[in-house]
Design a protein around this motif. Structure first.
Motif, PDB file in Angstrom:
ATOM      1  N   GLU A  79       0.690  -1.254   0.025  1.00 21.28           N
ATOM      2  CA  GLU A  79      -0.089  -0.075   0.101  1.00 21.28           C
ATOM      3  C   GLU A  79       0.990   1.248   0.146  1.00 21.28           C
ATOM      4  O   GLU A  79       0.398   2.291  -0.745  1.00 21.28           O
ATOM      5  CB  GLU A  79      -0.957  -0.095   1.219  1.00 21.28           C
ATOM      6  CG  GLU A  79      -2.102  -1.007   1.087  1.00 21.28           C
ATOM      7  CD  GLU A  79      -2.992  -0.886   2.483  1.00 21.28           C
ATOM      8  OE1 GLU A  79      -2.287  -0.683   3.334  1.00 21.28           O
ATOM      9  OE2 GLU A  79      -4.248  -1.467   2.105  1.00 21.28           O
ATOM     10  N   ALA A  80       1.937   1.187   0.806  1.00 23.63           N
ATOM     11  CA  ALA A  80       2.981   2.386   0.759  1.00 23.63           C
ATOM     12  C   ALA A  80       3.474   2.486  -0.705  1.00 23.63           C
ATOM     13  O   ALA A  80       3.627   3.651  -1.228  1.00 23.63           O
ATOM     14  CB  ALA A  80       4.011   2.104   1.810  1.00 23.63           C
ATOM     15  N   ALA A  81       3.881   1.466  -1.372  1.00 23.35           N
ATOM     16  CA  ALA A  81       4.355   1.298  -2.617  1.00 23.35           C
ATOM     17  C   ALA A  81       3.464   2.251  -3.514  1.00 23.35           C
ATOM     18  O   ALA A  81       3.655   3.095  -4.571  1.00 23.35           O
ATOM     19  CB  ALA A  81       4.667   0.110  -3.347  1.00 23.35           C
ATOM     20  N   LEU A  82       1.963   1.898  -3.385  1.00 29.56           N
ATOM     21  CA  LEU A  82       0.970   2.387  -4.245  1.00 29.56           C
ATOM     22  C   LEU A  82       0.980   3.958  -4.042  1.00 29.56           C
ATOM     23  O   LEU A  82       0.705   4.663  -4.893  1.00 29.56           O
ATOM     24  CB  LEU A  82      -0.154   1.913  -3.992  1.00 29.56           C
ATOM     25  CG  LEU A  82      -1.370   2.267  -4.736  1.00 29.56           C
ATOM     26  CD1 LEU A  82      -1.190   1.864  -6.196  1.00 29.56           C
ATOM     27  CD2 LEU A  82      -2.682   1.404  -4.241  1.00 29.56           C
ATOM     28  N   GLY A  83       1.391   4.510  -2.994  1.00 32.83           N
ATOM     29  CA  GLY A  83       1.331   5.921  -2.679  1.00 32.83           C
ATOM     30  C   GLY A  83       2.632   6.689  -3.153  1.00 32.83           C
ATOM     31  O   GLY A  83       2.526   7.853  -3.072  1.00 32.83           O
ATOM     32  N   LEU A  84       3.491   5.918  -3.700  1.00 31.27           N
ATOM     33  CA  LEU A  84       4.725   6.549  -4.140  1.00 31.27           C
ATOM     34  C   LEU A  84       4.323   7.509  -5.490  1.00 31.27           C
ATOM     35  O   LEU A  84       3.679   6.962  -6.353  1.00 31.27           O
ATOM     36  CB  LEU A  84       5.947   5.567  -4.648  1.00 31.27           C
ATOM     37  CG  LEU A  84       6.366   5.041  -3.652  1.00 31.27           C
ATOM     38  CD1 LEU A  84       7.440   3.866  -4.058  1.00 31.27           C
ATOM     39  CD2 LEU A  84       7.192   5.775  -2.379  1.00 31.27           C
ATOM     40  N   LEU A  94       7.013  -2.852  -5.360  1.00 28.26           N
ATOM     41  CA  LEU A  94       6.138  -3.769  -5.130  1.00 28.26           C
ATOM     42  C   LEU A  94       6.658  -5.175  -5.259  1.00 28.26           C
ATOM     43  O   LEU A  94       6.482  -5.917  -4.311  1.00 28.26           O
ATOM     44  CB  LEU A  94       4.879  -3.677  -6.376  1.00 28.26           C
ATOM     45  CG  LEU A  94       4.119  -4.883  -6.528  1.00 28.26           C
ATOM     46  CD1 LEU A  94       3.035  -5.219  -5.313  1.00 28.26           C
ATOM     47  CD2 LEU A  94       3.069  -4.873  -7.984  1.00 28.26           C
ATOM     48  N   LEU A  95       7.351  -5.365  -6.151  1.00 25.72           N
ATOM     49  CA  LEU A  95       8.069  -6.610  -6.771  1.00 25.72           C
ATOM     50  C   LEU A  95       9.169  -6.844  -5.780  1.00 25.72           C
ATOM     51  O   LEU A  95       9.369  -8.049  -5.307  1.00 25.72           O
ATOM     52  CB  LEU A  95       8.705  -6.505  -8.149  1.00 25.72           C
ATOM     53  CG  LEU A  95       7.552  -6.542  -9.107  1.00 25.72           C
ATOM     54  CD1 LEU A  95       8.209  -6.533 -10.693  1.00 25.72           C
ATOM     55  CD2 LEU A  95       6.584  -7.714  -9.145  1.00 25.72           C
ATOM     56  N   ILE A 129      -3.998  -8.951  -1.876  1.00 26.82           N
ATOM     57  CA  ILE A 129      -2.451  -8.693  -2.701  1.00 26.82           C
ATOM     58  C   ILE A 129      -2.656  -8.482  -4.049  1.00 26.82           C
ATOM     59  O   ILE A 129      -2.082  -7.609  -4.767  1.00 26.82           O
ATOM     60  CB  ILE A 129      -1.718  -9.790  -2.169  1.00 26.82           C
ATOM     61  CG1 ILE A 129      -1.196  -9.859  -0.679  1.00 26.82           C
ATOM     62  CG2 ILE A 129      -0.367  -9.567  -2.874  1.00 26.82           C
ATOM     63  CD1 ILE A 129      -0.478 -10.832  -0.193  1.00 26.82           C
ATOM     64  N   CYS A 130      -3.317  -9.305  -4.607  1.00 25.83           N
ATOM     65  CA  CYS A 130      -3.701  -9.129  -6.272  1.00 25.83           C
ATOM     66  C   CYS A 130      -4.207  -7.967  -6.557  1.00 25.83           C
ATOM     67  O   CYS A 130      -3.693  -7.468  -7.501  1.00 25.83           O
ATOM     68  CB  CYS A 130      -4.595 -10.494  -6.429  1.00 25.83           C
ATOM     69  SG  CYS A 130      -3.571 -12.217  -6.561  1.00 25.83           S
ATOM     70  N   ALA A 131      -5.118  -7.537  -5.748  1.00 22.55           N
ATOM     71  CA  ALA A 131      -5.981  -6.106  -6.137  1.00 22.55           C
ATOM     72  C   ALA A 131      -4.676  -4.943  -5.928  1.00 22.55           C
ATOM     73  O   ALA A 131      -4.790  -4.175  -6.897  1.00 22.55           O
ATOM     74  CB  ALA A 131      -7.098  -6.000  -5.261  1.00 22.55           C
ATOM     75  N   LEU A 132      -4.019  -5.176  -5.017  1.00 18.49           N
ATOM     76  CA  LEU A 132      -3.062  -3.995  -4.833  1.00 18.49           C
ATOM     77  C   LEU A 132      -2.113  -4.225  -5.950  1.00 18.49           C
ATOM     78  O   LEU A 132      -1.695  -2.911  -6.517  1.00 18.49           O
ATOM     79  CB  LEU A 132      -2.474  -4.073  -3.442  1.00 18.49           C
ATOM     80  CG  LEU A 132      -3.460  -3.624  -2.455  1.00 18.49           C
ATOM     81  CD1 LEU A 132      -2.549  -4.129  -1.047  1.00 18.49           C
ATOM     82  CD2 LEU A 132      -3.540  -2.098  -2.260  1.00 18.49           C
ATOM     83  N   ALA A 133      -1.447  -5.453  -6.347  1.00 15.49           N
ATOM     84  CA  ALA A 133      -0.612  -5.350  -7.340  1.00 15.49           C
ATOM     85  C   ALA A 133      -1.019  -4.951  -8.602  1.00 15.49           C
ATOM     86  O   ALA A 133      -0.358  -4.356  -9.317  1.00 15.49           O
ATOM     87  CB  ALA A 133       0.093  -6.799  -7.300  1.00 15.49           C
ATOM     88  N   GLN A 134      -2.083  -5.415  -8.928  1.00 16.38           N
ATOM     89  CA  GLN A 134      -2.879  -4.779 -10.198  1.00 16.38           C
ATOM     90  C   GLN A 134      -2.923  -3.450 -10.330  1.00 16.38           C
ATOM     91  O   GLN A 134      -2.801  -3.030 -11.370  1.00 16.38           O
ATOM     92  CB  GLN A 134      -4.316  -5.601 -10.321  1.00 16.38           C
ATOM     93  CG  GLN A 134      -4.891  -5.564 -11.776  1.00 16.38           C
ATOM     94  CD  GLN A 134      -4.325  -6.248 -12.623  1.00 16.38           C
ATOM     95  OE1 GLN A 134      -3.631  -7.347 -12.505  1.00 16.38           O
ATOM     96  NE2 GLN A 134      -4.223  -5.707 -13.972  1.00 16.38           N
TER      97      GLN A 134
END
Length: 229
Positions: A79-84, A94-95, A129-134
């Motif tokens: 979630e923190a990565a998504l906010g970058l 993410l990876l 996890i899949c939804a965030l990664a997507q």
């Protein structure tokens, strides 16, 4: 419960037994994977396997309790990565978060690489996890920094490959997996990409691949009283 809120000796013993089982299970699962022998875990805790089953009726019950703190931490990091602000940095993060979490922890890698149909606890975490990664992937593709033909299934295949590299090299070169993740990341970049001759998997193909090992290793949900573990 005695007066004054002090636990009875039996309850204190039960609590200690549970903590010892969890400590030994964390070590065994990390080293041997999700199929670590439950009787071995009980033996390492100086307990009989029946005590383990009284606390954790199935292998999956024990695995979920052991992995839950790490799973929540990984979800927080994703979630923190998504906010970058930078979409490529979010994708890279993410990876790296997912691959780092499974390096040195075979059970965590097993959890990411499998599905446990019918178990709401694991399905909820997998979906999250899949939804965030997507979302991270789609944002990077919309920004034009990740090639448009990369799919969520491609990301999971990278996790499988990275898990194998980490397992094979963990004693000689514990961080070797990171080199290969970075090399693969360059292959995900949108610029100067090669044409792919093989089609990506769809969600159904990925789920079948994730589910098949569980059918062959159904001991993960064996009930109380099963012979092993």
């Amino acid at each position: 419960m005695p007066s004054g809120g002090i636990p009875s000796p039996a309850r204190r013993d039960a609590r200690r037994n549970r903590e010892r089982l969890l400590e030994c299970a964390r070590r065994a699962f990390a080293d041997q994977g999700a199929e670590a022998a439950l009787d071995g875990i009980a033996r390492d805790a100086d307990l009989v396997v029946g005590t383990l089953y009284r606390h954790f009726p199935t292998r999956l019950d024990l695995l979920c309790v052991v992995l839950e703190p790490k799973l929540r931490g990984v979800i927080d990091e994703v979630e923190a990565a998504l906010g970058l602000e930078d979409p490529w940095e979010a994708f890279r993060s993410l990876l790296e978060v997912l691959c780092a979490a499974q390096a040195g922890d075979r059970a965590f890698g097993d959890f990411l690489a499998r599905r446990f149909p019918g178990d709401d606890r694991t399905e909820t975490v997998h979906r999250e996890i899949c939804a965030l990664a997507q979302r991270v992937l789609e944002r990077a593709q919309a920004a034009g920094v990740v090639r448009p033909d990369v799919t969520g299934a491609d990301l999971f295949l990278l996790l499988w490959a990275s898990s194998r590299v980490a397992e094979t090299t963990r004693h000689a070169a514990p961080s070797m997996w990171r080199r290969h993740v970075y090399l693969t990341l360059d292959g995900f970049r949108a610029s100067t990409r090669l044409n792919l001759t093989d089609p990506a998997w769809d969600a159904g193909q990925l789920n079948r691949a994730l589910t098949e090992p569980v059918k062959q290793a159904h001991r993960c949900t064996r009930p109380v009283g099963s012979a092993d573990v």
